[in-house]
Design a protein around this motif. Structure first.
Motif, short mmCIF file in Angstrom:
data_model
loop_
_atom_site.label_atom_id
_atom_site.label_comp_id
_atom_site.label_asym_id
_atom_site.label_seq_id
_atom_site.Cartn_x
_atom_site.Cartn_y
_atom_site.Cartn_z
N GLY A 1 3.95 1.47 -1.26
CA GLY A 1 4.68 1.50 -2.55
C GLY A 1 5.72 0.46 -2.73
O GLY A 1 5.72 -0.56 -2.17
N PRO B 1 -8.16 7.07 9.69
CA PRO B 1 -6.79 7.56 8.83
C PRO B 1 -6.01 8.73 9.87
O PRO B 1 -5.01 9.07 9.59
CB PRO B 1 -7.21 8.48 7.75
N ARG C 1 -4.82 6.58 3.33
CA ARG C 1 -6.41 5.87 3.15
C ARG C 1 -5.90 4.40 2.98
O ARG C 1 -6.68 3.54 3.70
CB ARG C 1 -6.93 6.41 2.11
N ALA C 2 -4.98 3.86 2.25
CA ALA C 2 -5.09 2.43 1.92
C ALA C 2 -4.32 1.86 3.32
O ALA C 2 -4.93 0.66 3.71
CB ALA C 2 -3.89 2.11 0.96
N GLU D 1 0.73 -1.17 -0.14
CA GLU D 1 -0.12 -0.02 -0.03
C GLU D 1 0.77 1.30 -0.09
O GLU D 1 0.43 2.33 -0.69
CB GLU D 1 -1.01 0.06 1.24
N ASN E 1 1.73 9.87 2.12
CA ASN E 1 0.73 10.95 1.28
C ASN E 1 -0.58 10.60 1.69
O ASN E 1 -0.74 9.38 2.26
CB ASN E 1 1.15 10.72 0.01
N ILE E 2 -1.58 10.94 1.09
CA ILE E 2 -3.03 10.69 1.46
C ILE E 2 -3.50 9.39 0.80
O ILE E 2 -4.25 8.69 1.35
CB ILE E 2 -3.88 11.83 0.58
N ARG E 3 -2.98 8.90 -0.13
CA ARG E 3 -3.45 7.67 -0.94
C ARG E 3 -3.00 6.81 0.20
O ARG E 3 -3.69 5.82 0.35
CB ARG E 3 -2.94 7.58 -2.31
N GLN E 4 -1.58 6.85 0.39
CA GLN E 4 -0.88 5.79 1.32
C GLN E 4 -1.79 5.49 2.71
O GLN E 4 -1.91 4.55 3.26
CB GLN E 4 0.28 5.97 1.67
N LYS F 1 -7.29 1.48 5.62
CA LYS F 1 -8.34 0.38 5.22
C LYS F 1 -7.72 -0.89 5.62
O LYS F 1 -8.59 -1.78 6.27
CB LYS F 1 -8.56 0.57 3.67
#
Length: 132
Positions: A97, A128, A118-119, A95, A113-116, A122
């Motif tokens: 990278g 978060p 959130r992942a 998640e 970062n935001i994507r990481q 989850k």
């Protein structure tokens, strides 16, 4: 005597032990009572015991703030903790990278970062906010 009616004094004698939190034993009993009240009352604000539930919750929260404060920690500390708890290695958290990115994040050389975030939230089923 004070101006408190005798009937109120009798009721207070019965109720006050329910609201006493001076040590861990009383705290544990209060948490058990709160859980029982939650089972019975739920979120029904019209229930006759709702104010007791609310008051007990406030007392427990105050006790926890004083005796069990949550330590401040960074997002990386949280990530390390969650990885340790789940027995994960760097390769187990795609998640974030690539291996290089994961390594930089875990060493504090790169922020999530935001994507990481959130992942990860989850995956670990946490808010978060723990990564911010």
């Amino acid at each position: 005597m004070t101006g408190i009616p005798q009937e109120l004094q009798q009721h207070w004698t019965a109720i006050s032990p329910l609201l006493s939190l001076r040590n861990e034993e009383e705290y544990d009993r209060a948490v058990e009572r709160l859980n029982s009240l939650l089972d019975e009352v739920g979120t029904d604000e019209q229930h006759p015991l709702y104010t007791l539930l609310d008051t007990l919750g406030t007392l427990i929260h105050a006790y926890e703030e004083e005796h069990h404060p949550i330590p401040e920690c960074s997002a990386i500390d949280v990530l390390h903790f969650l990885m340790d708890e789940h027995g994960l290695t760097q390769s187990d958290v795609p998640e974030i990278g690539s291996q290089g990115v994961v390594s930089e994040v875990l060493r504090g050389k790169r922020e999530l970062n935001i994507r990481q975030i959130r992942a990860l939230a989850k995956r670990f089923q946490v808010s978060p906010a723990v990564f911010i």
